[in-house]
Scaffold this motif. Structure first.
Motif, short mmCIF file in Angstrom:
data_model
loop_
_atom_site.label_atom_id
_atom_site.label_comp_id
_atom_site.label_asym_id
_atom_site.label_seq_id
_atom_site.Cartn_x
_atom_site.Cartn_y
_atom_site.Cartn_z
N GLU A 92 14.20 4.09 -10.84
CA GLU A 92 13.12 4.39 -9.89
C GLU A 92 13.08 5.89 -9.61
O GLU A 92 12.09 6.40 -9.13
N ASN A 93 14.18 6.59 -9.87
CA ASN A 93 14.26 8.02 -9.56
C ASN A 93 13.52 8.89 -10.56
O ASN A 93 13.29 10.06 -10.30
N ILE A 94 13.26 8.37 -11.75
CA ILE A 94 12.63 9.23 -12.75
C ILE A 94 11.39 8.59 -13.34
O ILE A 94 11.27 7.36 -13.40
N GLN A 95 10.50 9.45 -13.77
CA GLN A 95 9.21 9.00 -14.25
C GLN A 95 9.16 8.80 -15.76
O GLN A 95 8.28 8.16 -16.28
N GLU A 96 10.16 9.41 -16.46
CA GLU A 96 10.11 9.43 -17.92
C GLU A 96 10.01 8.03 -18.54
O GLU A 96 10.32 7.03 -17.89
N ALA A 97 9.62 8.01 -19.79
CA ALA A 97 9.58 6.76 -20.55
C ALA A 97 10.99 6.20 -20.62
O ALA A 97 11.96 6.95 -20.60
N PRO A 98 11.11 4.87 -20.66
CA PRO A 98 12.46 4.29 -20.68
C PRO A 98 13.28 4.75 -21.88
O PRO A 98 12.73 5.02 -22.96
N LEU A 99 14.59 4.85 -21.67
CA LEU A 99 15.50 5.23 -22.74
C LEU A 99 15.87 3.96 -23.50
O LEU A 99 16.30 2.97 -22.89
N VAL A 100 15.71 4.01 -24.81
CA VAL A 100 16.01 2.83 -25.62
C VAL A 100 17.35 3.02 -26.32
O VAL A 100 17.61 4.06 -26.93
N LEU A 101 18.23 2.02 -26.19
CA LEU A 101 19.52 2.08 -26.90
C LEU A 101 19.49 1.13 -28.08
O LEU A 101 18.93 0.05 -28.01
N THR A 102 20.13 1.56 -29.15
CA THR A 102 20.34 0.68 -30.30
C THR A 102 21.83 0.38 -30.39
O THR A 102 22.63 1.09 -29.76
N PRO A 103 22.24 -0.64 -31.14
CA PRO A 103 23.65 -1.04 -31.13
C PRO A 103 24.59 0.14 -31.44
O PRO A 103 24.32 0.96 -32.31
N GLY A 104 25.69 0.21 -30.69
CA GLY A 104 26.66 1.28 -30.88
C GLY A 104 26.36 2.49 -30.02
O GLY A 104 27.14 3.42 -29.99
N GLN A 105 25.24 2.44 -29.33
CA GLN A 105 24.91 3.58 -28.47
C GLN A 105 25.29 3.30 -27.03
O GLN A 105 25.34 2.15 -26.59
N GLN A 106 25.51 4.38 -26.32
CA GLN A 106 25.89 4.27 -24.92
C GLN A 106 25.06 5.26 -24.11
O GLN A 106 24.82 6.38 -24.57
N SER A 107 24.64 4.82 -22.95
CA SER A 107 23.93 5.76 -22.09
C SER A 107 24.77 6.04 -20.86
O SER A 107 25.49 5.17 -20.37
N ILE A 108 24.70 7.27 -20.42
CA ILE A 108 25.38 7.66 -19.18
C ILE A 108 24.30 8.17 -18.25
O ILE A 108 23.57 9.11 -18.58
N PHE A 109 24.19 7.51 -17.10
CA PHE A 109 23.16 7.88 -16.13
C PHE A 109 23.83 8.45 -14.89
O PHE A 109 24.64 7.79 -14.24
N ASN A 110 23.50 9.70 -14.59
CA ASN A 110 24.16 10.35 -13.45
C ASN A 110 23.34 10.25 -12.17
O ASN A 110 23.60 10.96 -11.21
N GLY A 111 22.34 9.38 -12.18
CA GLY A 111 21.50 9.24 -11.00
C GLY A 111 20.21 10.02 -11.12
O GLY A 111 19.24 9.74 -10.43
N LYS A 112 20.23 11.01 -12.01
CA LYS A 112 19.05 11.84 -12.20
C LYS A 112 18.58 11.82 -13.64
O LYS A 112 17.41 11.91 -13.95
N ARG A 113 19.53 11.74 -14.54
CA ARG A 113 19.19 11.90 -15.95
C ARG A 113 20.03 10.96 -16.80
O ARG A 113 21.19 10.70 -16.50
N PHE A 114 19.41 10.48 -17.88
CA PHE A 114 20.14 9.66 -18.85
C PHE A 114 20.60 10.54 -20.01
O PHE A 114 19.87 11.43 -20.45
N SER A 115 21.80 10.29 -20.51
CA SER A 115 22.17 10.91 -21.78
C SER A 115 22.70 9.80 -22.69
O SER A 115 23.18 8.76 -22.22
N LYS A 116 22.60 10.05 -23.98
CA LYS A 116 22.87 8.99 -24.94
C LYS A 116 23.90 9.48 -25.95
O LYS A 116 23.79 10.60 -26.45
N THR A 117 24.92 8.65 -26.24
CA THR A 117 25.89 9.03 -27.28
C THR A 117 26.21 7.80 -28.11
O THR A 117 25.95 6.67 -27.71
N LYS A 118 26.81 8.07 -29.27
CA LYS A 118 27.27 6.98 -30.12
C LYS A 118 28.74 6.75 -29.82
O LYS A 118 29.50 7.70 -29.68
#
Lengths: 194, 408
Positions: free
Chosen positions: B292-318
């Motif tokens: 709800e905090n961000i307007q951006e398009a949703p972040l899509v994960l594919t298998p083996g990926q991980q997202s880290i959300f710090n409350g403001k921003r998503f980041s994605k790693t394998k």
């Protein structure tokens, strides 16, 4: 200690096997010590070899094992300084035992301590089992994942993790005030043989 | 003259925290003799220089160890000694110097024996205890345990031996078929229940759509007895692993201000309160993450990926997903995790407070450890990484103290 005393006595009596013993135990550290002065591996090795020749000729004058160690480092240091002076077209100083026994030369003592310290760390790394060493190399140098290492070495993940843990414990003293990245750098350096 | 080998040896033992009291005194003696010695020690401790030089040392050593190189060098040296023997030129020595040396040796000997006497006299005195904490030796691992909070405020202690619970329309039963009594059966079907898993616990629940959820220690899952309409939504506090059954109706997991949306997949969410980040790891399928905090398009994960959300921003790693879902298979899985991470997992599974004596150690843990082990069993394994631990209890608080290296 008895063994060391034994070799020292044998060296003084002119037993070449005792010379072998001292070469084997000191040549790496002496070569490193010389390298720190002259920055040339080939030359460092030459100088280290010469130091053993000098050791042999002066063996009767050495008081004990401790004196012998200091003698080796000091003739090596002097040979390096002579070489560097020669590079600068300075007159060559002849080494002599008097300059080698000056006790208040703390600076060179610290350099020797440092070289001896590296030897101890290196020896510790050498004690790691081959498989463990191989696992570090694969994971930190070649960038294999844990799964890939398991596949290639036909071993379990726990073995891989165990190997990494053991190495870490061994290298722990180097990690005291450093982040892990540096630890990886060390392993890279350690396994990189050009 | 100084025994450089002895000093090097003492330095190594000091860094390994292995000095005996006698050695420690001798080491101090050397250290205090010259400010430059202190400098040398701090150089060794900061490691930069040591790293570089160790690699040089290694290169030299490897070169000399190659094949018969050492033998060749030894032969070369001996050859030279024989040549020179014909015209020997020994170095002059002065006996005065030797006398000096003996004085040093005697001084060291005296030092040694006086230290020894000193220690003998003092070491028998017991240290007074400074606090009232008591030591204890072990803690049993967590088990399957949880309580279920019903809409009417009633709480049910769930059976420890049962293999989880299953929500089935208006009723809840254990996996083996035993019904759980819900007194107020007039609760609406979409009433929200809460599965609360305490520290030292974990629990498994099957939702009304067949979705399976493994809830980790110190977590809560809020879910309806029955999914209604065109939405399947649950809310998670803490950590859980989901195997969402495939359906056209999207499945939504809210954790703090993160919203995860899927159709059918396997993933793990770790959203403990004390952590700033929400970590979502995808095992199978596809998920969309938003907030709800961000307007951006949703972040899509594919298998083996991980997202880290710090409350403001998503980041994605394998990532290697196995280490993030190992807990539900009964394992701690440490592949280079930080001590903070490893210990926070232990804190939840053994219900202990973690205390760092001194600084947080800077290194990584490696190992797969059975979560069924007692705490001591786990600590034994972690000790292989070179750490020391102490267990203490103060009242009901049980503390795991991570001991720092000896500070000088």
């Amino acid at each position: 200690m008895d063994e060391r005393k034994n070799y020292f006595d044998r060296l003084q009596k002119g037993d070449e096997a005792a010379l072998d013993y001292y070469i084997k135990n000191n040549i790496q550290t002496l070569t490193f010590f010389a390298y720190k002065h002259v920055r040339d591996e080939q030359l460092s090795e030459e100088i280290a070899c010469d130091s053993f020749v000098k050791l042999w000729h002066n063996r009767h004058l050495l008081k004990n094992e401790l004196h012998l160690q200091n003698f080796l480092f000091r003739v090596t240091r002097n040979a390096c300084l002579n070489y560097l002076d020669k590079q600068k077209n300075k007159p060559v100083l002849d080494y002599d035992l008097e300059s080698l026994t000056i006790a208040d030369d703390n600076d060179i003592n610290r350099k020797i301590i440092y070289a001896e310290f590296l030897k101890l760390i290196y020896d510790e790394l050498e004690k790691l089992p081959k498989q463990q060493a191989l696992i570090f190399k694969m994971s930190f140098l070649d960038g294999y994942s844990t799964e890939e290492i398991c596949d290639i070495l036909k071993t379990s993940k726990n073995n891989v993790f165990y190997a990494k843990s053991k190495a870490q414990a061994t290298l722990r003293l180097l990690l005291k005030k450093k982040k892990f990245e540096l630890y990886s750098v060390l392993l890279l350096a350690y396994f990189y043989h050009p | 003259m100084l025994d450089t080998q002895l000093i090097a040896f003492l330095i190594k033992k000091y860094l390994h925290n292995e000095l005996t009291t006698e050695e420690s005194l001798l080491f101090r003696e050397w250290l205090n003799a010259d400010a430059e010695n202190v400098k040398l020690l701090s150089e060794l401790e900061t490691a930069d220089k040591v790293f570089t030089d160790l690699s040089i040392y290694n290169r030299i050593a490897e070169r000399q160890k190659e094949g018969t190189k050492l033998t060749a060098l030894t032969e070369k040296i001996k050859e030279r000694t024989r040549q020179d023997e014909k015209q020997p030129k020994p170095i002059r020595a002065r006996s005065k110097r030797a006398l000096n040396w003996i004085k040093y040796a005697a001084a060291i000997l005296i030092l040694f024996s006086s230290i020894y006497v000193y220690i003998k006299q003092t070491s028998d005195v017991p240290y007074p205890s400074e606090n009232h904490s008591t030591h204890f030796s072990d803690i049993a691992p967590g088990t399957n345990r949880a309580i279920l909070k019903l809409p009417n405020g009633k709480t049910i202690d769930l059976d420890n031996d049962a293999d989880g619970i299953i929500a089935d329309n208006t009723t809840i039963s254990y996996a083996d078929g035993r019904k759980i009594e819900i007194a107020n059966s007039s609760a609406p079907q979409n009433a929200i229940v809460t599965l609360e898993v305490p520290l030292r616990g974990q629990y498994h629940v099957t939702l009304s759509d067949g979705t399976k959820v493994w809830v980790n220690a110190g977590s809560k899952l809020h879910y309806p007895l029955h999914f209604e309409g065109n939405q399947r939504a649950v809310e998670l506090e803490g950590e859980a692993y989901f195997e969402v059954s495939t359906d056209e109706i999207p499945f939504i997991v809210k954790s703090k201000n993160q919203t995860l949306k899927v159709l059918g997949t396997k993933f793990n969410i770790s959203a403990y309160d004390e952590r700033k980040e929400i970590i979502t790891t995808l095992v199978e399928g596809k998920v969309a993450l938003g907030s709800e905090n961000i307007q951006e398009a949703p972040l899509v994960l594919t298998p083996g990926q991980q997202s880290i959300f710090n409350g403001k921003r998503f980041s994605k790693t394998k990532v290697d997903v196995e280490q993030f879902i190992a807990w539900k298979n009964g394992q701690f899985y440490f592949d280079g995790v930080s001590p903070e991470e490893a210990f926070s997992q232990l804190a939840k599974w053994y219900d202990i407070d973690i205390v760092y004596e001194g600084t947080t150690p800077k290194f990584e843990f490696f190992g797969i450890i059975d979560r069924g082990k007692n705490l001591s069993g786990v600590l034994d394994i972690l000790k292989k990484s070179g750490l020391n631990f102490k267990l203490e209890a103060q009242g009901t608080h049980r503390k795991l103290i991570i001991q720092d290296e000896q500070t000088y």
